[in-house]
Design a protein around this motif. Sequence first.
Motif, PDB file in Angstrom:
ATOM      1  N   LEU B 127      96.070   8.822  48.020  1.00 24.02           N
ATOM      2  CA  LEU B 127      94.948   9.071  48.937  1.00 24.02           C
ATOM      3  C   LEU B 127      95.007  10.442  49.595  1.00 24.02           C
ATOM      4  CD1 LEU B 127      94.616   5.701  50.899  1.00 24.02           C
ATOM      5  CD2 LEU B 127      92.853   6.761  49.498  1.00 24.02           C
ATOM      6  N   TRP B 128      96.127  11.159  49.375  1.00 23.13           N
ATOM      7  CA  TRP B 128      96.315  12.405  50.108  1.00 23.13           C
ATOM      8  C   TRP B 128      95.199  13.406  49.792  1.00 23.13           C
ATOM      9  CZ3 TRP B 128      98.143  13.925  54.374  1.00 23.13           C
ATOM     10  CH2 TRP B 128      98.416  15.285  54.617  1.00 23.13           C
ATOM     11  N   ASP B 129      94.783  13.438  48.509  1.00 20.34           N
ATOM     12  CA  ASP B 129      93.715  14.373  48.131  1.00 20.34           C
ATOM     13  C   ASP B 129      92.381  14.002  48.775  1.00 20.34           C
ATOM     14  OD1 ASP B 129      95.530  15.663  46.604  1.00 20.34           O
ATOM     15  OD2 ASP B 129      94.936  14.702  44.709  1.00 20.34           O
ATOM     16  N   LYS B 130      92.278  12.759  49.200  1.00 13.61           N
ATOM     17  CA  LYS B 130      91.016  12.277  49.785  1.00 13.61           C
ATOM     18  C   LYS B 130      91.085  12.225  51.302  1.00 13.61           C
ATOM     19  CE  LYS B 130      89.063  10.842  45.828  1.00 13.61           C
ATOM     20  NZ  LYS B 130      87.821  11.419  45.330  1.00 13.61           N
ATOM     21  N   ARG B 132      90.470  14.066  53.719  1.00 14.97           N
ATOM     22  CA  ARG B 132      89.359  14.573  54.527  1.00 14.97           C
ATOM     23  C   ARG B 132      88.017  13.959  54.127  1.00 14.97           C
ATOM     24  NH1 ARG B 132      92.430  18.255  57.028  1.00 14.97           N
ATOM     25  NH2 ARG B 132      93.641  19.667  55.719  1.00 14.97           N
ATOM     26  N   SER B 133      88.053  12.980  53.211  1.00 16.84           N
ATOM     27  CA  SER B 133      86.801  12.332  52.794  1.00 16.84           C
ATOM     28  C   SER B 133      86.441  11.229  53.772  1.00 16.84           C
ATOM     29  CB  SER B 133      86.966  11.686  51.419  1.00 16.84           C
ATOM     30  OG  SER B 133      87.346  12.640  50.484  1.00 16.84           O
ATOM     31  N   GLU B 134      85.151  11.047  53.971  1.00 16.40           N
ATOM     32  CA  GLU B 134      84.707   9.909  54.777  1.00 16.40           C
ATOM     33  C   GLU B 134      84.873   8.641  53.939  1.00 16.40           C
ATOM     34  OE1 GLU B 134      80.744  10.525  56.182  1.00 16.40           O
ATOM     35  OE2 GLU B 134      81.414  11.852  57.795  1.00 16.40           O
ATOM     36  N   VAL B 135      85.217   7.563  54.625  1.00 16.99           N
ATOM     37  CA  VAL B 135      85.483   6.301  53.931  1.00 16.99           C
ATOM     38  C   VAL B 135      84.302   5.877  53.066  1.00 16.99           C
ATOM     39  CG1 VAL B 135      85.771   3.832  54.350  1.00 16.99           C
ATOM     40  CG2 VAL B 135      87.209   5.475  55.561  1.00 16.99           C
ATOM     41  N   LYS B 136      83.087   6.096  53.564  1.00 20.10           N
ATOM     42  CA  LYS B 136      81.915   5.603  52.823  1.00 20.10           C
ATOM     43  C   LYS B 136      81.740   6.308  51.479  1.00 20.10           C
ATOM     44  CE  LYS B 136      78.567   8.467  55.356  1.00 20.10           C
ATOM     45  NZ  LYS B 136      78.218   9.585  54.517  1.00 20.10           N
ATOM     46  N   ALA B 137      82.352   7.484  51.329  1.00 17.83           N
ATOM     47  CA  ALA B 137      82.211   8.224  50.081  1.00 17.83           C
ATOM     48  C   ALA B 137      83.201   7.748  49.009  1.00 17.83           C
ATOM     49  CB  ALA B 137      82.405   9.711  50.345  1.00 17.83           C
ATOM     50  N   LEU B 138      84.122   6.848  49.391  1.00 18.54           N
ATOM     51  CA  LEU B 138      85.177   6.436  48.450  1.00 18.54           C
ATOM     52  C   LEU B 138      84.725   5.261  47.588  1.00 18.54           C
ATOM     53  CD1 LEU B 138      88.264   6.472  50.840  1.00 18.54           C
ATOM     54  CD2 LEU B 138      87.495   8.297  49.331  1.00 18.54           C
ATOM     55  N   SER B 139      85.374   5.120  46.435  1.00 20.75           N
ATOM     56  CA  SER B 139      85.098   3.974  45.556  1.00 20.75           C
ATOM     57  C   SER B 139      85.707   2.719  46.181  1.00 20.75           C
ATOM     58  CB  SER B 139      85.736   4.223  44.200  1.00 20.75           C
ATOM     59  OG  SER B 139      87.137   4.183  44.322  1.00 20.75           O
ATOM     60  N   GLY B 141      87.904   0.684  45.049  1.00 26.66           N
ATOM     61  CA  GLY B 141      89.359   0.639  44.923  1.00 26.66           C
ATOM     62  C   GLY B 141      90.036   1.534  45.953  1.00 26.66           C
ATOM     63  N   MET B 142      89.460   2.706  46.161  1.00 23.80           N
ATOM     64  CA  MET B 142      90.023   3.643  47.133  1.00 23.80           C
ATOM     65  C   MET B 142      89.936   3.071  48.548  1.00 23.80           C
ATOM     66  SD  MET B 142      91.435   6.361  46.110  1.00 23.80           S
ATOM     67  CE  MET B 142      91.693   7.297  44.629  1.00 23.80           C
ATOM     68  N   LYS B 143      88.829   2.378  48.824  1.00 24.92           N
ATOM     69  CA  LYS B 143      88.689   1.779  50.160  1.00 24.92           C
ATOM     70  C   LYS B 143      89.802   0.762  50.392  1.00 24.92           C
ATOM     71  CE  LYS B 143      83.735   2.394  50.675  1.00 24.92           C
ATOM     72  NZ  LYS B 143      82.481   1.873  50.158  1.00 24.92           N
ATOM     73  N   ARG B 144      90.123   0.004  49.358  1.00 26.09           N
ATOM     74  CA  ARG B 144      91.218  -0.956  49.503  1.00 26.09           C
ATOM     75  C   ARG B 144      92.539  -0.242  49.781  1.00 26.09           C
ATOM     76  NH1 ARG B 144      90.764  -6.390  48.523  1.00 26.09           N
ATOM     77  NH2 ARG B 144      88.665  -6.925  47.877  1.00 26.09           N
ATOM     78  N   ILE B 148      95.248  -0.506  52.970  1.00 31.76           N
ATOM     79  CA  ILE B 148      96.712  -0.587  52.881  1.00 31.76           C
ATOM     80  C   ILE B 148      97.346   0.530  53.704  1.00 31.76           C
ATOM     81  CG2 ILE B 148      98.704  -0.508  51.322  1.00 31.76           C
ATOM     82  CD1 ILE B 148      97.051  -1.798  49.184  1.00 31.76           C
ATOM     83  N   ALA B 149      96.765   1.732  53.583  1.00 33.84           N
ATOM     84  CA  ALA B 149      97.301   2.878  54.333  1.00 33.84           C
ATOM     85  C   ALA B 149      97.270   2.593  55.831  1.00 33.84           C
ATOM     86  CB  ALA B 149      96.490   4.132  54.017  1.00 33.84           C
ATOM     87  N   LYS B 150      96.179   2.017  56.316  1.00 37.36           N
ATOM     88  CA  LYS B 150      96.074   1.710  57.744  1.00 37.36           C
ATOM     89  C   LYS B 150      97.124   0.667  58.144  1.00 37.36           C
ATOM     90  CE  LYS B 150      91.908   1.273  59.688  1.00 37.36           C
ATOM     91  NZ  LYS B 150      91.829   2.298  60.729  1.00 37.36           N
ATOM     92  N   ALA B 151      97.344  -0.303  57.263  1.00 40.75           N
ATOM     93  CA  ALA B 151      98.319  -1.351  57.574  1.00 40.75           C
ATOM     94  C   ALA B 151      99.746  -0.801  57.591  1.00 40.75           C
ATOM     95  CB  ALA B 151      98.206  -2.484  56.568  1.00 40.75           C
ATOM     96  N   LEU B 152      99.983   0.252  56.781  1.00 42.32           N
ATOM     97  CA  LEU B 152     101.342   0.804  56.689  1.00 42.32           C
ATOM     98  C   LEU B 152     101.576   1.951  57.658  1.00 42.32           C
ATOM     99  CD1 LEU B 152     101.819   0.895  52.810  1.00 42.32           C
ATOM    100  CD2 LEU B 152     102.820  -0.726  54.421  1.00 42.32           C
TER     101      LEU B 152
END
Lengths: 253, 308
Positions: B127-130, B132-139, B141-144, B148-152
Motif C-alpha cells: 500500500l506504500w505506493d498508494k 497518498r491516494s484517497e480510499v475511494k479511488a482504490l480497488s 482488494g486495496m480497500k481491504r 488491515i493496515a488500520k488494524a495493524l
Amino acid sequence: MNWLAVWTIYRHEMMRALRTMLQSLISPVITTSLYFVVFGTAIGSRIEQVEGVSYATFIVPGLVMLTVLVQAVNNASFGIFFPKFVGSIYELLSAPVSYLEIVIGFVGAAATKSFIVGSVILITASVFLELHVAHPVMMFVMLAVTCVVFSLFGFIIGIWARNFEQLQLVPLLIITPLVFLGGSFYSISMLPPAWQTVTFFNPVVYLISTYRWTFFGEADVSLPFALAMIGLFAAVCLTVIWRMFRTGYRIRA
Amino acid sequence: MDDTDIILSVDGVAKTYADGPKALDSVSLSIRRGEILALLGPNGAGKTTLISIICGLVSPSAGSVIVDGHDIVSDYRAARAAIGLVPQEVQLEPFEKVLDAARFSRGLFGKARDDAYLQRMLTALSLWDKRRSEVKALSGGMKRRVLIAKALAHEPRILFLDEPTAGVDVELRKDMWAVVEELRSNGVTIILTTHYIEEAEAIADRVGIISGGRLVLVEEKGSLMRRLGRRELVLTLGDGEDLPPALARHGLSRSADGTFVYTFTEEGSLAALLADLAAAGVTVRDLETRRRSLEDIFVELVKNGADA
C-alpha cells in the motif's frame, strides 16, 4: 485520559473541515452580508434606534448567534453521524478511548469550527458597521461557550439520527425557529406581554440576550439567570450523551 | 496448557439482542499466544457477534472475556490496546488518504506517531505506493488491505479478521493468507472467521466451529480436516448388477435408489476401489464424487451433541 486519541480525533475532524473550507467559510459570510444589506441597510434605515443603537448594529449579536448555532449543530452532528453512516465508527468503539474522550475530540473540533465562522462573521460585520464591544473578553467567552454547548447538542443529534433527513430535521425545524424567535432581530421588550412570557421558555433567548449584553451593556433578561440557564442546558446535553454511551443508544448493540 | 500461554479467554459469553434473537449461547474458548484460530460457521451462526463482543462493539448479555490478562469491561483500555480488528465490510472514510487513515488509527489507540513503522507495514501490504491516494479511488482488494493496515497501525498482539476473504478473488485471497502467515511469524495471534473450509485448512492451527450461536467444537486442524475432508463416491451400476463379493472389503453401502456409496478420505483408497471394479468387470454407468457440505457436517456435529 488518552489525550493522544483526543488530539487524533480533533485533528482528523479539523482536517475534514479544511477539505471543505471554502464552502464552510464563504457561505456563512455571504449569508450574513445579505442580512446586513437587507435588514441593516434597506429595512434598518427606516427603523429608529433599538436599545440605543442603530438597528443594523443591534442585529449583529443575533446574526452571529444564528450562524454559530446552526454551524455548531451541523458540524457536530455531521461529525459523529458520518462515521456511523460509512461504518467506520467500529474503530472508535473498539479503541481504548472513553466516551468522554470521544466527545471532547468531536465536540472540540465542531466548536472550534463554529468559533472560527463566528469570528469571521464579526469581521464581516465590522466591514459594514463600526462595532463597539462593551465587554470584549466576555464577548469571546460567550461565543466559545455557545459553540461548545450547541456542539454538544449537535453531537446528540448525530447519534440519534438514522439518516440524512433526520440529521437536517432538527437544525431546520427547531434551531432556526428558536433563533429567529429568540430575539435575533428584535428586542424581547418589543413583544406584547403574553408573548414575552412564552419567549422565556425559549433557551436561545438567554443566549442572545447575554451575548447582546457583551456588545451593548444591556440585556433583556437578568445576566446571572441567563448564565444559569445556559449552564443547565449544557448539563442536560452532557447527561444525555453520557446516557447514550452508557446504554449504547444507536451505536453499540 | 500453561496459563501464561493463553492470550484470550472467553468464558460463558452469551448475547441476546434487544429485538429478540439469541445470537450466542454460552461460548467458552481459550486461545494460545501466537496461534491462528479459524472460526468456521455458516452465515448467521454468531461468528461476528463473538468477535464484536471481544472487540467492544457489542455488549455481552452474560459471561466475561480476558484479553492478555485484562478484562474487556473493567480494564477495557489495556484489553482493547492489544487488539486489532479487521471488519467484514469495507467501512472506511472515502475521502481520507491511506497514510492519514493509518496514522489516525495509530493515534486513536494512543500510540505515538511512528512513520517508519507505518512505512514498513504499508509496504508489506503493498500500500506504500498508494499512501497518498484517497480510499475511494482504490480497488475493492486495496480497500481491504487498508482495513488491515488500520488494524495493524497500533501494533496489536491479537488480530481479528472477520471474513477477510469473503467476495475477494483467488489471487487476493492467496495474498491475504501470505499476510497472515507473515504476521504469525512476528508473533501476532490471529483469529479469523470464515465459511470456507479451504481457508481454515490453508492457514489455521486450530479450527472452531460455530453453529446456531454455540461453539460446537474446537479442534486441531489436522484431526478435524480428516473428519471434514471425508468424501463420497456414488456409483450407479448397470441394470440388475450387484457388487461382486471381491469388492466387499471396501465397505460400500447400498442406497435406497440402488446406487452404491463409498466413503473415503485418502486418494489412494479410491484408486484401489477403481482398480478392483475394473478387475471384476463391473459395468459402471455413472460415477460421481462429492464432498460433504459444511452444512452436513454441522448437522452431524450438532446431532452428536458436540462430543469433541
